[in-house]
Each structure stands twice: as C-alpha cells, then as structure tokens.
Scaffold this motif. Structure first.
Motif, short mmCIF file in Angstrom:
data_model
loop_
_atom_site.label_atom_id
_atom_site.label_comp_id
_atom_site.label_asym_id
_atom_site.label_seq_id
_atom_site.Cartn_x
_atom_site.Cartn_y
_atom_site.Cartn_z
N SER A 285 -9.40 18.22 -38.91
CA SER A 285 -10.21 17.26 -38.15
C SER A 285 -11.38 16.75 -39.01
O SER A 285 -11.81 15.61 -38.86
CB SER A 285 -10.72 17.90 -36.87
N LEU A 293 -14.86 7.79 -41.30
CA LEU A 293 -16.15 7.32 -41.79
C LEU A 293 -15.97 6.30 -42.92
O LEU A 293 -16.63 5.26 -42.96
CB LEU A 293 -16.93 8.54 -42.29
N ASP B 11 -21.18 23.48 -40.02
CA ASP B 11 -20.63 22.78 -41.18
C ASP B 11 -21.45 21.52 -41.48
O ASP B 11 -21.50 20.59 -40.68
CB ASP B 11 -19.17 22.41 -40.89
N MET B 13 -20.95 19.15 -43.50
CA MET B 13 -20.15 17.94 -43.62
C MET B 13 -19.91 17.31 -42.25
O MET B 13 -19.97 16.09 -42.07
CB MET B 13 -18.82 18.30 -44.31
N PHE B 16 -22.95 15.63 -41.16
CA PHE B 16 -23.10 14.35 -41.88
C PHE B 16 -22.24 13.27 -41.23
O PHE B 16 -22.69 12.14 -40.99
CB PHE B 16 -22.71 14.57 -43.35
N ILE B 17 -20.98 13.61 -40.94
CA ILE B 17 -20.07 12.66 -40.29
C ILE B 17 -20.65 12.21 -38.94
O ILE B 17 -20.68 11.03 -38.62
CB ILE B 17 -18.66 13.27 -40.09
N LYS B 20 -23.60 9.80 -39.31
CA LYS B 20 -23.13 8.48 -39.74
C LYS B 20 -22.46 7.72 -38.59
O LYS B 20 -22.70 6.54 -38.36
CB LYS B 20 -22.14 8.63 -40.89
N MET B 21 -21.60 8.45 -37.88
CA MET B 21 -20.85 7.84 -36.79
C MET B 21 -21.78 7.37 -35.67
O MET B 21 -21.58 6.32 -35.07
CB MET B 21 -19.84 8.84 -36.21
N HIS B 24 -23.55 4.28 -36.83
CA HIS B 24 -22.63 3.14 -36.89
C HIS B 24 -22.25 2.62 -35.51
O HIS B 24 -22.12 1.42 -35.29
CB HIS B 24 -21.39 3.55 -37.67
N GLU B 111 -12.93 16.17 -28.70
CA GLU B 111 -12.11 16.76 -29.73
C GLU B 111 -12.51 16.18 -31.08
O GLU B 111 -12.69 14.97 -31.22
CB GLU B 111 -10.63 16.49 -29.44
N LYS B 112 -12.68 17.08 -32.06
CA LYS B 112 -13.03 16.64 -33.42
C LYS B 112 -11.84 15.91 -34.03
O LYS B 112 -10.70 16.27 -33.75
CB LYS B 112 -13.40 17.85 -34.27
N PRO B 113 -11.96 14.94 -34.90
CA PRO B 113 -13.24 14.41 -35.36
C PRO B 113 -13.81 13.36 -34.39
O PRO B 113 -13.05 12.71 -33.67
CB PRO B 113 -12.85 13.75 -36.68
N ILE B 114 -15.09 13.27 -34.43
CA ILE B 114 -15.72 12.26 -33.58
C ILE B 114 -15.48 10.89 -34.25
O ILE B 114 -15.35 10.80 -35.47
CB ILE B 114 -17.23 12.58 -33.44
N SER B 115 -15.36 9.85 -33.44
CA SER B 115 -15.10 8.52 -34.01
C SER B 115 -15.97 7.50 -33.27
O SER B 115 -16.54 7.80 -32.22
CB SER B 115 -13.62 8.16 -33.86
N VAL B 116 -16.05 6.33 -33.83
CA VAL B 116 -16.82 5.26 -33.20
C VAL B 116 -16.29 4.98 -31.80
O VAL B 116 -17.06 4.86 -30.83
CB VAL B 116 -16.78 3.98 -34.08
#
Lengths: 336, 133
Positions: A285, A293, B11, B13, B16-17, B20-21, B24, B111-116
């Motif tokens: 994930s 990203l 984590d 990383m 960071f994601i 950013k998300m 954005h 649920e990971k990953p998070i998205s726009v």
C-alpha cells in the motif's frame, strides 16, 4: 449288548487278583479293544501314571497295601491329569462316596453290586462326561484367548475392592507393568490424583448398567508416570464368583497427538495468512501511495527522485516479508 | 468551528504521502504528523478547544502505543469528544472493524494508501461537511 470297538487304554489299580480278573472279565463282555495295565499297589501305579501313558480311564481300589482311603484318592487324582478315575470299593459308605466325588472322582462303584451292565454304563457315562468337560475347557480357553490375545487393552477389577483381577498383554504393555505387578495393584494406581474422584464416581454410576461407553476420554498413568489418554467401555461381569468390571481401553493418545499437531499446523498457517494479508499489504500500500503521489504532479524533481528511492526501499521490505512467509511455510511440516 | 488534521503513523514515508495528498486534495493545508501516539495525546490535551475538532488519521499497528491503546487513552482522558478518528488500515480485519466501531470518536475506516479521490470522498462525510462547505 453291543461290543464297543473303540480302542481304549485302561489302568486297573487293584491288589486283589480275584477282583482284578472279575473287572477284566466284565469289561471284556462290552469292550473289544481294551488294553489293560495292572498295578498291585500305589507305588507301581505311581510309576505308570508318571510315564507317558495316557489312560482313557482308571479303576482304583480304595484299600491298597501301601496307601488307602482319602490320601490314595488325592494322590491318584493329582497324577491322573485328565484321565477319569472310577473308584472300586467293597465297603458301602455313602458319606465317603460323596466326599470322594468332591475330590474329583468320576464314579464310585461297589464291588458287590458290580456286573457287566453297571460297568458298561459307568464307563460310557464317564467318557461322555469327560468329553463335555474337555469341551468346556476348550471353550473357556477360546474365550480366555479372546481376552488375552486381543490387541485391544482389557483388564478386570473387583467392583468393591478395586483390585485388579486380570489383564491382557495389550493392557500390560499399555501400562508398562508385568502380570505379577499389575495383579497386585488396584485401580487407583493407574489414575492421576486430580482425576481420581471424578473417574471413580463415573464408574460407580455405571456399575448398575450392563455395559457403558464413556463419551469423553480419561487420563491414565503408566508405570513411568507418563500419561495415556484412553476411551473406555466398561461391562459388569462375574469373574470367578466376584462382582467385577471388565474395562476395554482404547488408547487414543496418538490420535489426539495427531490432532494437536494438526491444530498447531493450522495455527501456523493462520499466522502465515495473516502475515500475507497484513505484512505484505502494508509495504504494497505504501508503494501504491508513492505512485499515486507521483501521479499527482504536485512533486518537485528532487522529491520524485526521493520517492523512487523510497519505492526501491519498500520493495526490498516487501521482498523480506515474502521470504519470511516462505520460510515459515517450510517450518509447518507436522511433527512425527 | 475549526478543525486540525493529525496523521499518526510510525512510518515516516506514510506520513509524507499523507501530508502531500492532503495538500494536493486541499483536505488540509497544514496537517500535523506524529510518529508516536503518545506525542499525539500530549498535543491534543495541550491544544484542545471547545470550538475545534481534531480529525485524526490513525494507524493501528505501531510499536510503542498502538492505535487501540491510543483510543483507550483518549477515552480515559475524556479527550475523545474533541476528536473524529479515521482508522487507517492496510487490510481490514472484520473483528478489528467491529472493535473500532465501538469507539464513539471513530467515524470511518480508510484503506491505505490514501489518495486524492479518497480524501475528496471524506469531505462529503456528514461529520466533516461543515468544515468544507
């Protein structure tokens, strides 16, 4: 009267030559193929009885020069083995007659009343009776063999005293005792103290039932102190005039161990499944997140470089998890 | 009514994601990141306010204080009323979901990953609607 052609070995223990001849004459009237052996005293009879001769029946006079009466009967019966002994006597003593029958004598004949018919009848009756008793012995042996040679562990104990009365070799092997040891023990000695009372109570409840099998297993103690898990079927029986319980024990230790090994294996598989879904999903994930990203165009050139480096790192992380899964999968071979 | 986004994950990383998300998608311009849930607790008790909600994106599997302990502490300290929690998972175990739903502050699972797209969907959640309209 028809002549019996059967070939029979007869021993006549009689010191009076006249009586011997009389008996022999009478016998010859009804039996064609008799082979006669004659002893004048006990000493001589003893030699014959100890020899390899197998007599089909033995006539015994109660008054011999060396031994007589009850001691004589006992000695001859002891040596006669399975050969039937018929007493010949001149004196009419009914009490003694009954007593000697109790000692194992087959018949009791009075010399004064002797004739070919009574002799014929007595001999045939004795032979038939002997055959039947041999049949019973054989049948008892058959049942005893069923018990003793059975591969299933079985033992018998006295319901009141809980003392062991009999055990087959499978049971002795299971509990690791020899016959003498086991038969000097009682039921409590093969139980663990924590379960003893429950077990004895359960057994007591079944003692009025003819046959009962327990749904659950109990723990039993070997001589070494090791545990046996066994399912039992109990049956109340009459054993040598004692109220007894026959216990048939089915050792399921191995079966349960297999079961435990299987559930252990299952647990490890579940762990692997969890690792699969979770530990693998986590770096996956993260990679998806980084790619997402990168796709948003919101990142600088330097950030993109950094993110690609991160993807590489995370893929290695994922690779480690995959390796540990396959290593774990190799470890789940069931124990022997 | 104001709100502040807190990302809690061991984590870096992932944090960071998330930052950013969130930038954005314009979900939040200045989300706070925490690698340690204990620090999150301290932060909340320090900066809590009656007219403010903390919108927390909470990872469950963390080494020191995990997501469950964090929610338990929050409740114990009476801080849960200042919070809306999204439970972040890499894979959703049904029993975990049931357990998480028993916490009043939990308003959803992500649920990971998070998205726009996911963040844009979250804006429409009834608890968050006031902040984005």
């Amino acid at each position: 009267m028809t002549l019996t052609k059967e070939f029979l070995e007869v021993l006549i223990i009689e010191d009076d030559p006249g009586d011997y001849t009389l008996v022999k004459d009478y016998l010859e009237e009804s039996f064609e193929n008799l082979s006669y052996h004659h002893s004048f005293n006990y000493k001589n009879a003893e030699v014959l009885l100890n020899s390899d001769f197998k007599f089909d029946f033995i006539f015994l006079d109660l008054t011999l020069p060396d031994v007589s009466g009850k001691p004589l009967i006992k000695k001859v019966i002891d040596l006669a083995g399975r050969s039937p002994v018929i007493i010949l006597t001149g004196s009419l003593n009914l009490d003694f007659c009954i007593e000697s029958l109790k000692l194992g004598v087959s018949d009791y004949l009075f010399k004064d009343e002797l004739n070919p018919n009574t002799l014929f009848k007595s001999i045939n009756y004795t032979i038939q009776k002997q055959k039947q008793s041999l049949n019973i012995i054989a049948s008892e042996k058959k049942y005893s063999d069923l018990f003793h040679l059975s591969p299933v562990a079985m033992f018998v104990y006295n319901i009141d005293t809980l003392k062991f009365l009999d055990a087959n070799s499978a049971a002795l092997e299971l509990f690791e005792y020899d016959t003498e040891e086991f038969l000097s023990m009682h039921l409590q000695q093969i139980l663990f103290s924590k379960e003893k009372d429950d077990f004895l109570d359960a057994l007591k409840e079944t003692s009025h039932k003819n046959k009962y099998s327990f749904k659950d297993y109990f723990l039993y103690k070997k001589k070494s102190g090791d545990e046996i898990k066994a399912e039992i079927i109990v049956k109340t029986i009459d054993f040598q005039n004692q109220k007894a319980m026959l216990v048939v024990a089915n050792d399921i230790t191995e079966r349960l161990n297999h079961f435990e090994a299987l559930s252990e294996q299952n647990k490890k598989l579940e762990e692997i499944a969890w690792e699969h879904s979770h530990e693998m999903r986590s770096p996956a994930s993260k990679i998806l997140g980084i790619i997402e990203l990168l796709n948003t165009d919101s990142t600088s050139k330097d950030e993109q470089k950094f993110l690609i480096k991160e993807i590489e790192k995370t893929v290695k992380e994922l690779d480690d998890v995959i390796r540990s899964v396959s290593k774990k999968a190799k470890q789940i071979k069931p124990k022997k | 009514m104001d709100f502040e986004v807190l990302n809690v994950d061991d984590d870096k990383m992932v944090l960071f994601i998330h930052e950013k998300m969130m930038n954005h998608s314009e979900f939040s311009s200045s989300p706070k990141s925490f690698e340690d849930a204990n620090e999150t607790l301290t932060y909340i008790s320090e900066y809590k306010a009656e007219d403010k909600k903390f919108v927390i994106f909470l990872d469950l599997n963390m080494p020191k204080l995990d997501g469950w302990d964090f929610m338990e502490e929050l409740k114990k300290k009476g801080l849960d009323k200042y919070c809306y929690i999204f439970v972040m998972t890499s894979s959703i175990d049904p029993t975990d979901k049931e357990k998480a739903e028993s916490y009043a502050a939990v308003i959803g699972f992500v649920e990971k990953p998070i998205s726009v797209d996911k963040l844009n969907d979250l804006k429409k959640k009834k608890e968050l609607l006031p902040f984005f309209s």
